[in-house]
Structures are given as C-alpha cells and as structure tokens.
Design an enzyme around this catalytic site. Structure first.
Site, PDB file in Angstrom:
ATOM      1  N   CYS A  89      -2.675   3.065  10.572  1.00 41.54           N
ATOM      2  CA  CYS A  89      -1.473   2.813   9.786  1.00 41.54           C
ATOM      3  C   CYS A  89      -0.410   2.192  10.670  1.00 41.54           C
ATOM      4  O   CYS A  89      -0.201   2.624  11.806  1.00 41.54           O
ATOM      5  CB  CYS A  89      -0.968   4.132   9.207  1.00 41.54           C
ATOM      6  SG  CYS A  89       0.527   3.963   8.231  1.00 41.54           S
ATOM      7  N   HIS A 131      -4.582   4.199   0.302  1.00 37.39           N
ATOM      8  CA  HIS A 131      -3.723   4.489   1.460  1.00 37.39           C
ATOM      9  C   HIS A 131      -2.264   4.138   1.136  1.00 37.39           C
ATOM     10  O   HIS A 131      -1.350   4.926   1.387  1.00 37.39           O
ATOM     11  CB  HIS A 131      -4.246   3.674   2.659  1.00 37.39           C
ATOM     12  CG  HIS A 131      -3.432   3.774   3.909  1.00 37.39           C
ATOM     13  ND1 HIS A 131      -3.925   4.315   5.070  1.00 37.39           N
ATOM     14  CD2 HIS A 131      -2.161   3.361   4.194  1.00 37.39           C
ATOM     15  CE1 HIS A 131      -2.981   4.267   6.007  1.00 37.39           C
ATOM     16  NE2 HIS A 131      -1.916   3.672   5.506  1.00 37.39           N
ATOM     17  N   GLU A 132      -2.059   2.950   0.529  1.00 38.17           N
ATOM     18  CA  GLU A 132      -0.685   2.511   0.228  1.00 38.17           C
ATOM     19  C   GLU A 132      -0.074   3.323  -0.908  1.00 38.17           C
ATOM     20  O   GLU A 132       1.118   3.623  -0.888  1.00 38.17           O
ATOM     21  CB  GLU A 132      -0.657   1.015  -0.102  1.00 38.17           C
ATOM     22  CG  GLU A 132      -1.201   0.090   0.996  1.00 38.17           C
ATOM     23  CD  GLU A 132      -0.621   0.337   2.371  1.00 38.17           C
ATOM     24  OE1 GLU A 132       0.550   0.761   2.472  1.00 38.17           O
ATOM     25  OE2 GLU A 132      -1.358   0.129   3.356  1.00 38.17           O
ATOM     26  N   HIS A 135       1.281   6.405   0.470  1.00 40.75           N
ATOM     27  CA  HIS A 135       2.598   6.175   1.083  1.00 40.75           C
ATOM     28  C   HIS A 135       3.705   6.354   0.050  1.00 40.75           C
ATOM     29  O   HIS A 135       4.733   6.957   0.339  1.00 40.75           O
ATOM     30  CB  HIS A 135       2.698   4.742   1.637  1.00 40.75           C
ATOM     31  CG  HIS A 135       2.234   4.587   3.057  1.00 40.75           C
ATOM     32  ND1 HIS A 135       2.802   5.268   4.104  1.00 40.75           N
ATOM     33  CD2 HIS A 135       1.263   3.810   3.606  1.00 40.75           C
ATOM     34  CE1 HIS A 135       2.194   4.924   5.237  1.00 40.75           C
ATOM     35  NE2 HIS A 135       1.254   4.040   4.961  1.00 40.75           N
TER      36      HIS A 135
HETATM   37 ZN    ZN Z   1      -0.051   3.178   6.251  1.00 38.42          ZN
END
Ligand code: ZN
Length: 158
Positions: A89, A131-132, A135
C-alpha cells in the site's frame, strides 16, 4: 493536474469512514485528475481519496497500463470465491503481506459524468478494488493480512 501528498498509515484520516459524494463538481473532477497523476508518480495500481486527505468515497484503480477506472460512491454488489495474494500500500511503505480477498466482484458506482456504472472484476483488478474500497471504510490491508514482511527498498533516483 497536481501530485498530492500521500498520507501514511498513522494518519487519522486513513482510519475514518469516508463520506458519500453528493454532487460531482469541478472539485471532484480535479481530485480525480490529481489522483491519477499521484498514483502514476508513485507507481501505484490504486488510490483512494482519503489517501490524499480527502475523506470522500472516491477511488481509482489501474487495470494494466492503459485503463484507469474511476469510481465514485462504489458499492460491492457481488463477491464470490476466495484467494490469498500479496499486497502492499502506498500509505504503508516498506511492508507487504498476504491478504485473502474475493476472486470475483461486481461493483456499482458512478463515473465522473455522473452516470451509473457496473464493473465486473476478477483477479488482480478485483483485489485492487477491494483494497481501495477498504480504504474508504478506514481499513488498511495490514488489518487483514495473514502475515507482514518488510519490503526491500528499491528506490530510483530521478
Ligand atoms: Zn492502500
């Protein structure tokens, strides 16, 4: 376009749930442009708006060299399968680890023109999108990683 500063994992904004985008204005399209530039500059494959300090539900994800998807208010409608893969990341430099993710997902979102879109993704793109989207909920990959390793610094001077 401008390169924005990417926040590190100890920054509180990265731990907050981001807000829905109500109106797509010039601030949002400028942010998307800057996020593309910032991601390219950092050699990343995905970026969430809160990584550059804007707590809104906006992400971008690269599918190979050419295509960059821009998703506003993304929402995962379907997730199937499970596989473990290595992730890193831009907000957690120097670390990588194996993270279980769905193998195939369908994401509904809005694009920069305000049109509803639906994106079906598998493999790496599906992993990047999950993954995003994490976030945007204040979740980092280190929260879900089965293990964490130090990444050897490969720095190019330019
Ligand atoms: Zn990330």
């Amino acid at each position: 376009m401008a390169i924005r500063r990417i926040l590190r994992d100890d920054h509180p904004v990265l731990r907050q749930k981001t807000a829905e985008v109500i109106k797509i204005n010039s601030g949002v399209t400028r942010l998307l442009d800057d996020m593309r530039e910032t991601m390219r500059d950092a050699d990343g494959v995905g970026l969430a708006a809160n990584q550059v300090g804007v707590s809104k539900r906006i992400l971008i994800a690269a599918d190979g060299e050419e295509t960059i998807y821009e998703l506003i208010n993304p929402c995962c409608e379907v997730s199937e399968g499970n596989e473990v893969g290595v992730e890193g990341c831009l907000s957690v430099p120097g670390k990588h680890g194996e993270v279980p993710r769905s193998t195939r997902i369908v994401v509904a979102a809005v694009n920069r023109e305000g049109r509803k879109i639906r994106l079906t993704a598998e493999g790496l793109l599906a992993r990047i999108l999950q993954h995003e989207m994490d976030h945007l909920d204040g979740i980092l990959f280190i929260d879900k990683a089965l293990n964490l390793h130090e990444t050897e610094e490969i720095k190019s001077e330019d």
